[in-house]
Write an enzyme that holds these catalytic residues in place. Structure first.
Site, short mmCIF file in Angstrom:
data_model
loop_
_atom_site.label_atom_id
_atom_site.label_comp_id
_atom_site.label_asym_id
_atom_site.label_seq_id
_atom_site.Cartn_x
_atom_site.Cartn_y
_atom_site.Cartn_z
N HIS A 35 9.63 -10.87 -7.12
CA HIS A 35 8.85 -9.75 -7.66
C HIS A 35 8.84 -9.82 -9.19
O HIS A 35 9.86 -9.57 -9.83
CB HIS A 35 9.54 -8.46 -7.19
CG HIS A 35 8.82 -7.21 -7.57
ND1 HIS A 35 7.62 -6.84 -7.02
CD2 HIS A 35 9.14 -6.22 -8.45
CE1 HIS A 35 7.24 -5.68 -7.54
NE2 HIS A 35 8.14 -5.29 -8.41
N SER B 128 3.40 -4.21 -10.25
CA SER B 128 4.26 -3.30 -9.49
C SER B 128 3.78 -1.86 -9.60
O SER B 128 2.62 -1.59 -9.33
CB SER B 128 5.69 -3.48 -9.98
OG SER B 128 6.58 -3.11 -8.96
N TRP C 235 9.58 -6.75 0.09
CA TRP C 235 9.57 -5.28 -0.08
C TRP C 235 8.14 -4.79 -0.33
O TRP C 235 7.75 -3.72 0.12
CB TRP C 235 10.51 -4.95 -1.24
CG TRP C 235 10.69 -3.52 -1.62
CD1 TRP C 235 10.37 -2.94 -2.81
CD2 TRP C 235 11.29 -2.46 -0.83
NE1 TRP C 235 10.73 -1.61 -2.82
CE2 TRP C 235 11.29 -1.30 -1.61
CE3 TRP C 235 11.81 -2.41 0.47
CZ2 TRP C 235 11.79 -0.08 -1.16
CZ3 TRP C 235 12.32 -1.19 0.93
CH2 TRP C 235 12.31 -0.05 0.12
C1 GTR Z 1 10.27 -0.54 -6.78
C2 GTR Z 1 9.35 0.26 -5.94
C3 GTR Z 1 8.06 -0.44 -5.82
C4 GTR Z 1 7.58 -0.97 -7.16
C5 GTR Z 1 8.68 -1.40 -8.11
C6 GTR Z 1 8.37 -1.56 -9.56
O1 GTR Z 1 11.54 -0.06 -6.82
O2 GTR Z 1 9.94 0.48 -4.70
O3 GTR Z 1 7.11 0.38 -5.19
O4 GTR Z 1 6.74 -0.08 -7.76
O5 GTR Z 1 9.74 -0.57 -8.05
O6 GTR Z 1 7.56 -0.86 -10.15
O7 GTR Z 1 9.00 -2.40 -10.18
#
Ligand code: GTR
Length: 428
Positions: A409, A267, A358
């Site tokens: 995610h 991420s 996302w």
């Molecule tokens: C989210 C963000 C992403 C990603 C994520 C993370 O909220 O929108 O770009 O980086 O966080 O790091 O878990």
């Protein structure tokens, strides 16, 4: 008294800023429809700004690569410090029989003796016991502190700011309850059994992740020594810079093979890993796990998280100039396939998750695929396929691999197993 007042006002401010930015971003519409993606043109990795076609390694390395680096520095992530600063490494603990004797666990403190108020980087390292010769390593930052990756109660508890989603934290500060809270993301035992060392540090050590975090992080405290004003770079830049300092430690550590360091990040830490891999070519391989917008995903597709969303929620992750593209990604002189191309000829693995729309899995796939011409310049094989692979079926038999996993995610055991396999194939 004074100190506790400082801490509470610091965390109240961090909290209000973070929530405010998040609420604002929620008012921005999100597109999840392929049909509604704007028409876009990706800059050709192999056409220089002066129109010259790049057809050999020399022109890539001396003309096109530096100009792409420059474009990302100017428009997206900011510059990296050209100056070096004295670094001190101290081993603060060594546990020879960690993981039931499988590994030696070490804690290393990286400090900057010339700068009195500079942060310190606390690195947690596992080395496989009984290894013959230098071992390859996985290196990656963690979100919630080193104590979150393992139930081992003797690991130093992070004192650095961690984001709201970290469990077992009070006012963004780790408590004992945070131990092992992210252990499922770090299958250390499996990696050790496969012959790898593992090194990690808390990204909050480098810069607290909120819009004024730069003040107490590397950017604010070391501006003079590094010759860079805080606004000239970004939080992602600071995290990437920290990864390079850990690499400095790896290079002088006899047990580790510094040529076989696989940099991995999930991420936002995947974004940092990619920028670190671009700016520091000592990293032998880069693995981007669900890095999404500002990481492996194409910005110009405007699918899922967009430049505008990310700049609104996380105004400190990129340079100010990146915000000028909030409404106009067509004008961005780069897109993320060029960032991925900067990893060439080193192996690159990009991974998405099916439910992580996302992060735009297709945008991550297309960016990965678009690096092929650069790998081919080096006689290496990029992604050959133009079709996204089915879920849970990694694709790419050369130096570049991609998978989309079922699920959300996250960085899972499945993801790590694929990375191990990839590393073993490329570094037999
Ligand atoms: C989210 C963000 C992403 C990603 C994520 C993370 O909220 O929108 O770009 O980086 O966080 O790091 O878990």
């Amino acid at each position: 008294m004074k100190k506790s007042f400082f801490y509470s006002s610091f965390f109240i401010k961090a909290f209000l800023l973070t929530v405010g930015h998040r609420l604002l971003a929620q008012t921005i519409p999100v597109n999840y429809d392929e049909v509604a993606i704007p028409a876009y043109t990706l800059p050709d990795p192999l056409t220089a700004l002066n129109g010259k076609k790049i057809s050999n390694i020399n022109d890539w390395q001396n003309l096109r690569r530096p100009e792409i680096m420059q474009l990302f520095a100017e428009h997206v992530y900011g510059k990296m410090p050209a100056k070096t600063v004295a670094t001190h490494f101290e081993t603060t603990s060594t546990t020879p029989n960690a993981l039931n004797g499988l590994a030696t666990r070490q804690e290393i403190t990286i400090s900057f003796p010339e700068v009195s108020n500079a942060p310190r980087i606390y690195v947690l390292v596992y080395l496989p016991n009984g290894a013959v010769g230098k071992v390859p390593a996985f290196l990656g930052l963690n979100f919630c502190g080193n104590q979150c990756i393992s139930p081992d109660s003797t690991i130093r508890l992070s004192g650095s700011y961690a984001p709201d989603f970290c469990r077992g934290f009070v006012k963004n500060q780790a408590t004992e309850a945070s131990r092992a809270s992210q252990a499922d993301r770090w299958p250390v035992e499996m990696l050790i059994k496969q012959g790898f060392a593992v090194a990690t540090a808390h990204y909050g050590d480098l810069e607290p992740d909120f819009s004024e975090g730069w003040k107490t992080g590397i950017r604010g405290t070391m501006a003079e020594e590094l010759g860079l004003q805080p606004a000239e770079w970004s939080a992602i830049g600071a995290w990437a810079w920290g990864l390079s300092r850990i690499m400095d430690w790896i290079v002088q550590t006899p047990a580790l093979n510094a040529k076989e360091v696989a940099l991995v990040g999930h991420s936002r830490l995947g974004k940092a890993a990619l920028w670190a891999g671009a700016t520091d070519q000592r990293f032998g391989m880069v693995i981007s796990n669900n890095s999404g917008e500002g990481g492996a995903a194409l910005a110009k597709r405007e699918f899922g998280e967009t430049v505008k969303h990310i700049n609104t929620t996380f105004p400190h992750w990129f340079v100010e100039k990146f915000k000028t593209y909030n409404q106009n990604t067509a004008a961005l002189p780069v897109d993320q396939h060029l960032l991925l191309s900067l990893i060439a000829p080193r192996p690159l693995y990009v991974a998405s998750a099916q439910d992580d729309r996302w992060a735009d899995p297709k945008g991550e796939f297309l960016a990965t695929q678009a690096t092929a011409p650069v790998y081919e310049l080096y006689g290496k094989t990029g992604l050959k396929t133009s079709e996204m692979p089915p879920v849970d079926q990694p694709t790419g038999n050369g130096s570049v691999r991609y998978h989309i996993r079922t699920g959300k995610h996250d960085i899972t055991r499945y993801d790590w197993e694929q990375y191990v396999q990839f590393v073993k194939e490329l570094w037999p």
